[in-house]
Write a protein that holds these residues in place. Structure first.
Motif, PDB file in Angstrom:
ATOM      1  N   HIS A 361      -3.630   6.897  -9.065  1.00 54.94           N
ATOM      2  CA  HIS A 361      -4.828   7.700  -8.792  1.00 54.94           C
ATOM      3  C   HIS A 361      -6.037   7.138  -9.544  1.00 54.94           C
ATOM      4  O   HIS A 361      -7.092   6.882  -8.944  1.00 54.94           O
ATOM      5  N   HIS A 365      -9.568   4.989  -8.246  1.00 53.96           N
ATOM      6  CA  HIS A 365     -10.968   5.404  -8.401  1.00 53.96           C
ATOM      7  C   HIS A 365     -11.908   4.219  -8.584  1.00 53.96           C
ATOM      8  O   HIS A 365     -13.118   4.367  -8.446  1.00 53.96           O
ATOM      9  N   GLU A 384     -12.549  12.268  -4.693  1.00 54.67           N
ATOM     10  CA  GLU A 384     -11.217  12.792  -5.035  1.00 54.67           C
ATOM     11  C   GLU A 384     -10.296  12.933  -3.825  1.00 54.67           C
ATOM     12  O   GLU A 384      -9.120  12.588  -3.902  1.00 54.67           O
ATOM     13  N   TYR A 453      -7.932  18.187  -3.984  1.00 55.91           N
ATOM     14  CA  TYR A 453      -6.848  17.234  -4.276  1.00 55.91           C
ATOM     15  C   TYR A 453      -5.638  17.385  -3.362  1.00 55.91           C
ATOM     16  O   TYR A 453      -4.751  16.552  -3.379  1.00 55.91           O
TER      17      TYR A 453
HETATM   18 ZN    ZN Z   1      -9.524  11.717  -9.477  1.00 60.27          ZN
END
Ligand code: ZN
Length: 1011
Positions: A361, A365, A384, A453
């Motif tokens: 994750h 980013h 996100e 999320y």
């Molecule tokens: Zn994140």
């Protein structure tokens, strides 16, 4: 300039051109020198920024973020949001743990400029330029600064001598086509920054290992981190303070271009693991993992996860343009990990698998935040949700490679599947979900996780499945090519996806991203014509997206077809193999549906759609089955004694709309059947109310016993039927702690009486069971609750009655929090009015309905409370009270007219407080006072008021409370003296159950079993 451009476009007739050519972004070039003092935990720095105005506007002022000031006091937006989210750690922190930035002296082109706080935010300033900054011009802005590094409460911070230095230097806010974007630092809500270059020189004791944004310049330092770390064997090292800081200092330099932030992390114990990743183009990227020795069992091999992620996203989105990517094992209170360009910090670790997920994750980013620099504060889904979608893709590829069981399957071992759709359904099933397109500050703490999320990434997976991998990847690559190192908006993303897909994607953008429309697809029919299978499907809601129909053999998908809105075409499977076992909608469970038990049609067997399943326990998670659950049950009250039986129910989390519980019990004592049942249906309208629940509750137990018979007791039973309607009103602001509820109930209660007759033969009284007497009541209650973090309060307005009487009341309560965490003062006021419609000559008939200072089983004519003995004259069970009406603790029900009973009006006040000392038990002091109509006449003492005071002890979070009255008014004193000549103190002790506090399944059905 702007005007002329517009004129030009008007002439050329192309507004579209204007939209494109108007894109600009400012440029920043930083050089920062900073020194870490690891005894004072401070940074002393000097910053120089060359700021270039690429806009067509003349700027008279610049906005700067001074985010270390978020930790300065409890007035900052950061603290206020944290408190709203019930995170009070920083609020209760000590001065020395807090942080700040000061010693500023801003100069522009070497001239001092005025600064002022923006809108009372201490972490945002406005810098007034002495000379306006014209388009295409640059200025040099410089300032010294000193940061007091806070303890780690969020992202910037230190734990001992382990440092996480992020959001630490004065930084200009973004200026774009919408103007300035000044924003206070927040935990829930991320960033938006200008792209540029960084040249950062860090001076610190020479035995620190530093991970940072940017490429390390010094060869000596490169060798220091690539050779086995030169400190004592640290595998057993628990805290870094075991290593003394070197008295020698070093200065190391990091440089990077085309990034919008710079963070660094320093620790003396870091182990460094490196993997070199070769991208499809042949370019290599160094992947570093910096971790504490105590976590080595989790972090071994972690640099390979970075490499996997970099390779995947380079191939599917766009090539990683930097030379290295790092992760750091650190402390963090804002989520499980936090991304910065080139470097990400990981919070606590609990397993190798969860660490892998966080690494994927955070490294991901680098694309969705780092390279594609959308405004994260305003459009959190753009970083996100998209990044979490890729995280799940890469994680499942890794699992396939390692043949590791999927997370859902591991959880499945103890229940149903817990996954993204589960979290989404928790709020969607209560109508408290929010749309995906909101700014991060507008989400509730729960929804920020479950919508951004979980629902967001599922929706993107749905889009990818619909478009197919090729088309989806092509669109994402174009998005990358056109927008990396820039600030894309949702419209820019939408334009590219729509153009590349060549499809109408309104269902995705309008219904999926910009609304809370819920998805529930259903198989309408399956028909076999020759060797062709025709499947019809439809949407049960107003969300009309494409529906994937899978022909499956067991769990394997053999063929997939999509039915598009308006769903007029069937999905036709031609010449399918005969061993196809079922037709499914979305067999891979990628679509965020609110109900999936209607997604399956079995081709063989007794039931095509209904999938009955009987299990022990209760339901947790999302399921395709129609579950019926069984639980063994034991009940108790003093008449039925122990009762054995079971609970049959369909309760699960998330709540199904239709719920039922049936709890038959057998009492060995009374040799008869008792128990309770509950059935409810919830409607989820979108206006006015979040939820409207219609319910029917039924129960029957024994509530009285006669010991007069020689051979055996006789037991009287009651039967209660209670239909009800509960309306949970909608609050326009999702984050508001205010709730309003209206509850309407109708009671149909049948009480069996015990008759006593004197027998002529032996002149003895004999008991016999009388007929059932029926009473009916209706009640209405409006409850307002403000459940804010500090000083929450409530008020209720309530009325109950029938053709004989009516009783109405208002009640209000507040908790006032003390400065000491977890300690508070509680106040409650109650005022009730009783009206006797028939002016009964015999008040005994309706006495049980009167107002009471002390409430006991004698007043619980609606059977709403839990009493273990409802007709006890002595013993501990006769001392059970409940905190209704007057809320007094001393029960005087042995009197014909109990103290504080009234048939006109009653007003009471109840105060209690935590003690300022630490005790092994939760002990409070209490004081109750009341007055009522004709009090001076009714009280033997002639006093106009009554009171009691003493100690109360709470067990299991106020589930069971014991009251020890130590002081009381004269009437109670006289009563207790005459009733309890011996052991008076002990015998005045009372207790209450607060089982209604348990809210397992939102309704009370399970609780009745214990009655
Ligand atoms: Zn994140």
């Amino acid at each position: 300039m702007l005007r002329r451009l517009l004129l030009l476009q008007l002439l050329s007739g192309s507004f579209f051109m204007y939209g494109q050519s108007s894109y600009f972004q400012q440029h920043v070039s930083y050089s920062i020198d900073v020194t870490l003092d690891d005894t004072q935990h401070t940074l002393s720095g000097y910053e120089k920024i060359v700021y270039t105005n690429h806009s067509s506007d003349t700027l008279n002022q610049l906005y700067f973020h001074l985010w270390p000031n978020a930790y300065k006091n409890d007035k900052s937006s950061f603290t206020q949001q944290n408190v709203e989210n019930r995170q009070t750690k920083f609020y209760y922190s000590h001065e020395e743990e807090r942080g700040s930035i000061d010693s500023l002296n801003f100069k522009v082109n070497n001239e001092t400029v005025n600064i002022s706080n923006y809108n009372n935010h201490e972490d945002i300033i406005v810098l007034e330029l002495n000379t306006p900054l014209l388009p295409a011009q640059s200025i040099e802005i410089s300032t010294p600064f000193k940061v007091k590094i806070p303890y780690t409460f969020s992202r910037l911070g230190h734990v001992g001598q382990s440092y996480q230095i992020s959001q630490w230097y004065p930084k200009p806010a973004v200026y774009d086509k919408d103007g300035w974007h000044p924003m206070p630092y927040l935990d829930q809500g991320e960033f938006y920054s200008e792209y540029g270059e960084f040249n950062v020189q860090i001076t610190l004791p020479s035995n620190y290992i530093v991970a940072a944004t940017g490429d390390l310049q010094e060869e000596s330092e490169k060798q220091f981190i690539s050779s086995p770390i030169n400190h004592p064997d640290t595998t057993a090292l628990k805290v870094d303070s075991n290593i003394v800081s070197s008295t020698m200092y070093k200065t190391i330099t990091f440089k990077q271009s085309n990034v919008h932030d710079f963070a660094w992390f320093a620790d003396k114990t870091f182990q460094v693991e490196k993997t070199m990743d070769t991208l499809p183009s042949g370019k290599t990227v160094d992947c570093y993992s910096y971790y504490k020795p105590i976590h080595s069992k989790y972090y071994k091999g972690s640099s390979k996860i970075i490499a996997n992620t970099i390779s995947y996203l380079s191939a599917h989105v766009g090539e990683y343009p930097y030379k290295h990517a790092s992760i750091v094992d650190g402390s963090l209170l804002a989520g499980d990990g936090m991304e910065y360009p080139n470097v990400a910090v990981i919070g606590g670790v609990s397993s190798v698998s969860s660490l892998q997920t966080v690494i994927i994750h955070e490294v991901g980013h680098n694309w969705f935040y780092g390279l594609l620099g959308s405004n994260e504060r305003d459009h959190p889904w753009m970083d996100e949700s998209i990044n979490s979608f890729y995280e799940k893709e890469i994680k499942s590829l890794l699992q396939q490679k390692n043949s590791e069981p999927k997370i859902e399957e591991r959880v499945g071992a103890f229940g149903d599947r817990i996954n993204g759709v589960f979290l989404y359904q928790l709020s969607a099933r209560k109508n408290t979900d929010q749309k995906i397109s909101l700014p991060s500050t507008e989400y509730t703490n729960f929804n920020y996780g479950s919508i951004i999320y979980q629902k967001g990434p599922m929706l993107i997976a749905y889009l990818k499945a619909y478009l197919g991998e090729d088309k989806f990847d092509r669109a994402m690559k174009r998005y990358y090519n056109e927008w990396h190192f820039k600030h894309p908006t949702p419209a820019d993303f939408k334009k590219i996806i729509c153009e590349e897909s060549g499809k109408d994607l309104n269902w995705f953008f309008e219904d999926g991203i910009h609304s809370t429309k819920q998805i529930d697809y259903k198989i309408a029919s399956v028909t076999l014509q020759g060797s062709n299978l025709h499947v019809k499907a439809r949407s049960r809601t107003n969300f009309n997206g494409p529906i994937p129909i899978n022909a499956c053999r067991g769990n394997d998908i053999i063929e997939t077809q999509w039915i598009e809105y308006p769903y007029t075409e069937d999905a036709t499977f031609k010449g399918l193999p005969t061993d196809i076992t079922s037709i499914k909608i979305d067999a891979n469970q990628q679509i965020p549906e609110i109900k999936i038990s209607n997604n399956q049609y079995k081709l063989n067997g007794l039931f095509h759609r209904f999938q009955p399943s009987i299990r022990l326990g209760y339901g947790l998670g999302v399921t395709k089955k129609n579950n019926l659950f069984l639980l063994p049950a034991v009940g108790y009250n003093v008449y039925d004694k122990f009762m054995l039986g079971g609970i049959m129910h369909n309760l699960r989390i998330p709540n199904p709309k239709f719920q039922f519980t049936l709890s038959p019990l057998y009492s060995i004592e009374t040799k008869s059947l008792t128990g309770s049942g509950f059935v409810s249906y919830s409607m989820l309208p979108h206006r006015i109310a979040n939820e409207i629940t219609v319910a029917l509750q039924a129960r029957t137990y024994h509530h009285n016993e006669s010991h007069l018979n020689i051979n055996q007791s006789i037991y009287a039973r009651h039967i209660k039927l209670m239909p009800s309607i509960t309306i949970d009103f909608k609050n326009k602001l999702a984050r508001s702690p205010i709730s309003n509820q209206l509850v309407l109930r109708y009671y149909h209660i049948m009480n069996q009486s015990l008759n006593y007759t004197k027998r002529m033969t032996d002149s003895l009284f004999r008991a016999s069971l009388g007929a059932f007497a029926t009473s009916r009541f209706a009640s209405i209650k409006f409850a307002h609750k403000n459940n804010r973090t500090f000083n929450p309060f409530y008020y209720n307005v309530y009325a109950i009655g029938n053709n004989e009487f009516a009783k109405a009341s208002i009640e209000a309560g507040i908790r006032i929090d003390y400065a000491q965490k977890g300690k508070a003062f509680y106040g409650r006021i109650y005022s009730g009015k009783f009206v006797d419609f028939k002016n009964n000559n015999n008040p005994f008939d309706i006495q049980q309905y009167f107002l009471n200072a002390t409430n006991s089983s004698a007043n619980d004519f609606t059977y709403d409370e839990v009493y273990l003995g409802r007709n006890e004259q002595s013993g501990i069970l006769s001392q059970q009270v409940s905190m209704q009406e007057g809320g007094f603790k001393i029960n005087s029900q042995l009197l014909n007219n109990p103290i504080g009973q009234n048939n006109n009006w009653l007003t009471a006040i109840n105060l209690r407080s935590d003690l300022p000392i630490k005790l092994p038990l939760k002990v409070q002091v209490f004081l109750d006072a009341a007055t009522y109509a004709d009090a001076a006449k009714l009280n033997n003492s002639g006093k106009k008021a009554i009171f009691d005071a003493g100690l109360e002890i709470h067990f299991f979070k106020e589930l069971l409370n014991i009251y020890v009255p130590l002081l009381m008014s004269k009437d109670f004193q006289d009563y207790t003296k005459s009733t309890y000549p011996k052991n008076r103190l002990l015998r005045t002790i009372s207790f209450s159950f607060n089982i209604n506090r348990i809210n397992w399944f939102k309704t009370q059905q399970v609780i009745d079993v214990f009655n």
